[in-house]
Scaffold this motif. Structure first.
Motif, short mmCIF file in Angstrom:
data_model
loop_
_atom_site.label_atom_id
_atom_site.label_comp_id
_atom_site.label_asym_id
_atom_site.label_seq_id
_atom_site.Cartn_x
_atom_site.Cartn_y
_atom_site.Cartn_z
N GLU A 38 -52.90 -11.31 -23.24
CA GLU A 38 -51.63 -11.14 -22.54
C GLU A 38 -51.35 -9.65 -22.40
OE1 GLU A 38 -48.70 -13.20 -24.80
OE2 GLU A 38 -49.30 -15.18 -24.08
N ILE A 39 -51.01 -9.24 -21.20
CA ILE A 39 -50.82 -7.81 -20.93
C ILE A 39 -49.76 -7.22 -21.84
CG2 ILE A 39 -49.17 -8.19 -19.04
CD1 ILE A 39 -51.93 -5.48 -19.14
N VAL A 40 -48.69 -7.97 -22.10
CA VAL A 40 -47.67 -7.66 -23.10
C VAL A 40 -47.22 -8.99 -23.68
CG1 VAL A 40 -46.87 -5.52 -22.01
CG2 VAL A 40 -45.80 -7.70 -21.38
N HIS A 41 -46.53 -8.95 -24.81
CA HIS A 41 -46.10 -10.19 -25.45
C HIS A 41 -44.76 -10.65 -24.87
CE1 HIS A 41 -48.84 -9.79 -29.22
NE2 HIS A 41 -49.39 -10.51 -28.26
N ASN A 42 -44.82 -11.18 -23.66
CA ASN A 42 -43.64 -11.81 -23.06
C ASN A 42 -44.12 -12.84 -22.04
OD1 ASN A 42 -41.39 -12.04 -20.87
ND2 ASN A 42 -40.38 -11.24 -22.70
N GLN A 43 -43.78 -14.10 -22.28
CA GLN A 43 -44.30 -15.17 -21.45
C GLN A 43 -43.81 -15.10 -20.02
OE1 GLN A 43 -46.67 -17.21 -22.79
NE2 GLN A 43 -47.03 -17.74 -20.63
N HIS A 44 -42.57 -14.64 -19.83
CA HIS A 44 -42.03 -14.53 -18.47
C HIS A 44 -42.81 -13.50 -17.66
CE1 HIS A 44 -38.58 -17.20 -18.97
NE2 HIS A 44 -38.42 -16.68 -20.17
N VAL A 45 -43.15 -12.38 -18.30
CA VAL A 45 -43.94 -11.35 -17.62
C VAL A 45 -45.32 -11.89 -17.28
CG1 VAL A 45 -45.00 -9.08 -17.89
CG2 VAL A 45 -42.67 -9.46 -18.70
N VAL A 46 -45.95 -12.55 -18.25
CA VAL A 46 -47.29 -13.10 -18.04
C VAL A 46 -47.28 -14.13 -16.92
CG1 VAL A 46 -49.12 -14.50 -19.10
CG2 VAL A 46 -48.08 -12.60 -20.38
N ASP A 47 -46.29 -15.04 -16.95
CA ASP A 47 -46.21 -16.08 -15.91
C ASP A 47 -45.99 -15.49 -14.53
OD1 ASP A 47 -46.62 -18.01 -17.81
OD2 ASP A 47 -44.51 -18.59 -17.98
N SER A 48 -45.16 -14.44 -14.46
CA SER A 48 -44.90 -13.79 -13.17
C SER A 48 -46.18 -13.18 -12.60
CB SER A 48 -43.83 -12.71 -13.34
OG SER A 48 -43.67 -11.97 -12.14
N LEU A 49 -46.95 -12.51 -13.45
CA LEU A 49 -48.20 -11.90 -13.00
C LEU A 49 -49.24 -12.97 -12.66
CD1 LEU A 49 -48.39 -8.95 -15.54
CD2 LEU A 49 -47.82 -8.81 -13.12
N ARG A 50 -49.24 -14.06 -13.40
CA ARG A 50 -50.17 -15.15 -13.10
C ARG A 50 -49.89 -15.72 -11.70
NH1 ARG A 50 -49.56 -17.96 -17.56
NH2 ARG A 50 -51.46 -17.25 -18.61
N PHE A 71 -57.56 -4.13 -19.58
CA PHE A 71 -57.30 -4.25 -21.01
C PHE A 71 -55.80 -4.15 -21.25
CE2 PHE A 71 -61.68 -2.17 -21.86
CZ PHE A 71 -62.30 -3.39 -21.64
N SER A 72 -55.28 -4.97 -22.15
CA SER A 72 -53.83 -5.05 -22.36
C SER A 72 -53.29 -3.80 -23.04
CB SER A 72 -53.48 -6.28 -23.21
OG SER A 72 -53.73 -6.04 -24.58
N ALA A 73 -51.97 -3.71 -23.10
CA ALA A 73 -51.29 -2.56 -23.70
C ALA A 73 -51.60 -2.41 -25.18
CB ALA A 73 -49.77 -2.68 -23.50
N HIS A 74 -52.08 -3.49 -25.83
CA HIS A 74 -52.31 -3.43 -27.27
C HIS A 74 -53.59 -2.69 -27.63
CE1 HIS A 74 -50.12 -7.22 -26.28
NE2 HIS A 74 -49.31 -6.74 -27.20
N GLY A 75 -54.48 -2.48 -26.66
CA GLY A 75 -55.74 -1.80 -26.94
C GLY A 75 -56.84 -2.77 -27.35
N VAL A 76 -58.08 -2.32 -27.26
CA VAL A 76 -59.23 -3.15 -27.59
C VAL A 76 -60.20 -2.37 -28.47
CG1 VAL A 76 -59.05 -4.46 -25.44
CG2 VAL A 76 -60.57 -2.46 -25.56
N ALA A 77 -61.08 -3.12 -29.12
CA ALA A 77 -62.13 -2.52 -29.94
C ALA A 77 -63.22 -1.92 -29.06
CB ALA A 77 -62.73 -3.57 -30.88
N ARG A 78 -63.98 -0.99 -29.61
CA ARG A 78 -65.07 -0.37 -28.84
C ARG A 78 -66.14 -1.37 -28.45
NH1 ARG A 78 -66.26 5.78 -31.13
NH2 ARG A 78 -64.50 6.73 -30.00
#
Length: 309
Positions: A38-50, A71-78
């Motif tokens: 999820e790009i950010v932790h908010n279902q309304h935002v995710v649903d809107s983008l979907r 990659f989401s705002a939370h970051g990812v591993a290498r």
């Protein structure tokens, strides 16, 4: 019913950047655009983008070769970055710059030979990404009790870094406990915790002092939203974390309390408006705002995007 809005509240600059990254990628490259987690932790935002054409996946093996992935705002591993290169994916990295700053701090401490402690929530996407960005063993802890249970020798060279979305007060207590046990430990000031998180925590404390009940608009999965609810509850008044107006319970407002409203850093203003509309169906509203800082921070979009003019 008297309503007092916290200031600041809602979207922070990192969330704005992440959401705009997806929206502009869809405009520039067309659907579908894949987003890892999820790009950010908010279902309304995710649903809107979907609805606009974003496809959310948990792992890169769900993304077709040569496709565009964000990659989401939370970051990812290498290892995730490496996998994207191996599969020839086009990548837009929407990791919040303040999260990237923590990654850099961790790598620098590791390169200087420090044993690392990460103050954060085990299993949180930001923590998992940070662990995967640091080429060294990292101990994750969240409480003072866990500090007391550490088994490092007294003279071990230690450094700490922190998850960006934690309670500032709780983190300060953990850092103080670390310094008591290991006076030689080094690490950033707790002021390095995300500016937006700090501002919203200060604002909800001020809000809690002048209302009878606090509503925090945000997701149960949002660490900073949960913290806002907890801080309000520490004041001894009822506090509720709700996703939108549908979660309201009429009995909360039988005595026509003065209601304070704030929102987590991943909550759009439209959801605050939704809550206000639901409250207005219970009673006429008198809405005011507390004074607070106007956040002017802006982050540049990832390379590969043309910023809106």
């Amino acid at each position: 019913m008297k309503i007092i809005l916290a200031q600041p509240r809602g979207f922070c600059a990192g969330v704005v950047r992440a959401v705009e990254t997806v929206e502009q990628a869809l405009e520039l490259y067309g659907a579908p655009v894949y987003v890892r987690h999820e790009i950010v932790h908010n279902q309304h935002v995710v649903d809107s983008l979907r609805r606009k054409g974003a496809l959310f996946v948990e792992e890169l093996d769900e993304v077709p070769a040569n496709a565009l992935v964000i990659f989401s705002a939370h970051g990812v591993a290498r290892v995730v970055e490496d996998q994207a290169r191996q599969r020839h994916l086009r990548v837009l990295d929407a990791t919040c710059p303040l999260v990237s700053k923590v990654h850099n701090q961790g790598r620098q401490y590791a390169a200087r030979g420090y044993r690392l402690i990460l103050i954060g929530e085990p299993g949180h996407p930001e923590v998992l990404g940070t662990l995967g960005q640091i080429p060294a063993q990292v101990t994750v802890l969240l409480t003072v009790a866990q500090v007391e249970a550490l088994e490092f020798a007294a003279d071990t060279p230690l450094a700490y870094i922190t998850q960006t979305t934690l309670s500032v007060d709780d983190t300060r207590q953990v850092v103080a406990a670390l310094r008591r046990r290991y006076p030689q430990i080094v690490g950033p000031d707790t002021r390095d915790i995300c500016y937006a998180v700090q501002n919203r925590q200060v604002a909800v404390r001020a809000l809690s002092a002048c209302v009878d009940l606090v509503l925090v608009v945000g997701s149960q999965k949002s660490a900073n939203s949960v913290t806002l609810r907890d801080i309000a509850g520490e004041s001894g008044i009822p506090s509720y974390l709700i996703a939108d107006g549908r979660a309201l319970r009429r009995e909360w407002f039988d005595q026509r309390p003065t209601v304070g409203i704030t929102a987590g850093a991943s909550t759009p203003e439209s959801m605050i408006d939704d809550v206000l509309a639901a409250l207005a169906r219970i009673a006429p509203l008198d809405i005011t705002s507390l004074p607070g800082p106007e956040e002017q921070v802006q982050f540049r979009l990832p390379a590969g995007l043309i910023a809106r003019q």
